[in-house]
Design an enzyme around this catalytic site. Structure first.
Site, mmCIF file in Angstrom:
data_model
loop_
_atom_site.group_PDB
_atom_site.id
_atom_site.type_symbol
_atom_site.label_atom_id
_atom_site.label_comp_id
_atom_site.label_asym_id
_atom_site.label_seq_id
_atom_site.Cartn_x
_atom_site.Cartn_y
_atom_site.Cartn_z
ATOM 1 N N SER A 33 0.709 -1.213 0.108
ATOM 2 C CA SER A 33 -0.033 0.134 -0.133
ATOM 3 C C SER A 33 0.798 1.340 0.003
ATOM 4 O O SER A 33 0.414 2.390 -0.317
ATOM 5 C CB SER A 33 -1.094 -0.072 1.316
ATOM 6 O OG SER A 33 -0.097 -0.111 2.386
ATOM 7 N N GLY B 8 -1.930 -4.185 1.355
ATOM 8 C CA GLY B 8 -2.075 -5.507 2.054
ATOM 9 C C GLY B 8 -0.900 -6.564 1.790
ATOM 10 O O GLY B 8 -1.166 -7.650 2.418
ATOM 11 N N ASN C 287 3.992 -5.415 5.860
ATOM 12 C CA ASN C 287 2.843 -6.006 6.314
ATOM 13 C C ASN C 287 3.132 -7.219 6.904
ATOM 14 O O ASN C 287 2.358 -7.568 7.994
ATOM 15 C CB ASN C 287 1.816 -6.286 5.181
ATOM 16 C CG ASN C 287 1.108 -4.921 4.597
ATOM 17 O OD1 ASN C 287 0.339 -4.336 5.453
ATOM 18 N ND2 ASN C 287 1.158 -4.802 3.424
ATOM 19 N N ASP D 37 -5.097 6.799 9.958
ATOM 20 C CA ASP D 37 -4.621 5.608 10.603
ATOM 21 C C ASP D 37 -3.221 5.735 11.151
ATOM 22 O O ASP D 37 -3.007 4.714 11.799
ATOM 23 C CB ASP D 37 -4.787 4.525 9.597
ATOM 24 C CG ASP D 37 -3.830 4.696 8.143
ATOM 25 O OD1 ASP D 37 -2.953 5.585 8.432
ATOM 26 O OD2 ASP D 37 -4.117 4.084 7.315
ATOM 27 N N HIS E 274 -0.419 5.276 7.008
ATOM 28 C CA HIS E 274 -0.183 5.300 5.616
ATOM 29 C C HIS E 274 0.170 6.727 5.518
ATOM 30 O O HIS E 274 -0.496 7.458 5.912
ATOM 31 C CB HIS E 274 -1.436 4.976 4.854
ATOM 32 C CG HIS E 274 -1.813 3.527 4.840
ATOM 33 N ND1 HIS E 274 -2.457 2.909 5.848
ATOM 34 C CD2 HIS E 274 -1.111 2.560 3.857
ATOM 35 C CE1 HIS E 274 -2.411 1.673 5.458
ATOM 36 N NE2 HIS E 274 -1.509 1.367 4.384
#
Length: 193
Positions: A13, A50, A78, A159, A162
């Site tokens: 991502s 992801g 991740n 979040d 990111h």
């Protein structure tokens, strides 16, 4: 005009541009900056939100069907978020680095750091993977993809993980000199035939 250089930006991502408007992801920013400075470059965004190193290894062969001249490899975040075994991550990244080398694709390899909540030992083992692989494979290496951006609320989406548009711009600026090195390496390799 120099021959065009097609660069595959292969990642998760953080490459895909999660939560950003079209054209605001790191690969888009880099391509714009490079073109503004006279580089005949196309950056193919092969980021999948992801994705882990296992997923990346599985999809790398078909991503390479686009025949890139060079590549940027950004994976591992991740794996860290899921607390995956650093040895498994190292094996996956090592396999990907070997695939790029076998195809003589010059590479910019970017490192990642684990979240501190997984403990000091995990954090140390996780970070060491990237440095060790960069030395083993003798690739252009940028030690921490999120340098100067991680943990800064002004540069991240709500979040906290990111990058926002400003964060993506900052990452692109940080990566820029390394991508220029990658382009130069690609050109000299092509000339050497």
């Amino acid at each position: 005009m120099e021959a065009p250089v097609n660069i595959l930006a292969f990642g998760d991502s953080l490459t895909a541009g999660y939560g950003l408007d079209p054209g605001a992801a790191v690969p888009d920013r880099l391509e714009t900056m490079l073109r503004e400075n006279g580089y005949n470059v196309t950056i193919i965004n092969a980021g999948v939100s992801g994705d882990t190193t296992s997923g990346g290894l599985a999809r790398l062969p078909w991503s390479l069907e686009q025949n890139p001249d060079a590549a940027i490899l950004e994976l591992g975040a991740n794996d860290g978020l899921r607390g995956e075994d650093p040895q498994m991550m190292e094996d996956n990244l090592d396999a990907m680095l070997r695939i790029f080398a076998e195809r003589s694709i010059p590479l910019l390899f970017t490192g990642m750091k684990a979240m501190p909540n997984l403990g000091e030992a995990y954090e140390k083992d996780f970070s060491a993977v990237f440095t060790r692989l960069a030395e083993r494979h003798d690739v252009i290496f940028y030690p921490f993809y999120l340098e100067g951006v991680a943990g800064n609320p002004d540069l991240n989406l709500p979040d906290g993980i990111h990058p926002n548009e400003e964060g993506a711009r900052r990452i692109a600026e940080n990566l820029y000199p390394y991508v220029v090195k990658l382009i130069e390496k690609t050109r000299s390799q092509k000339e050497a035939g």
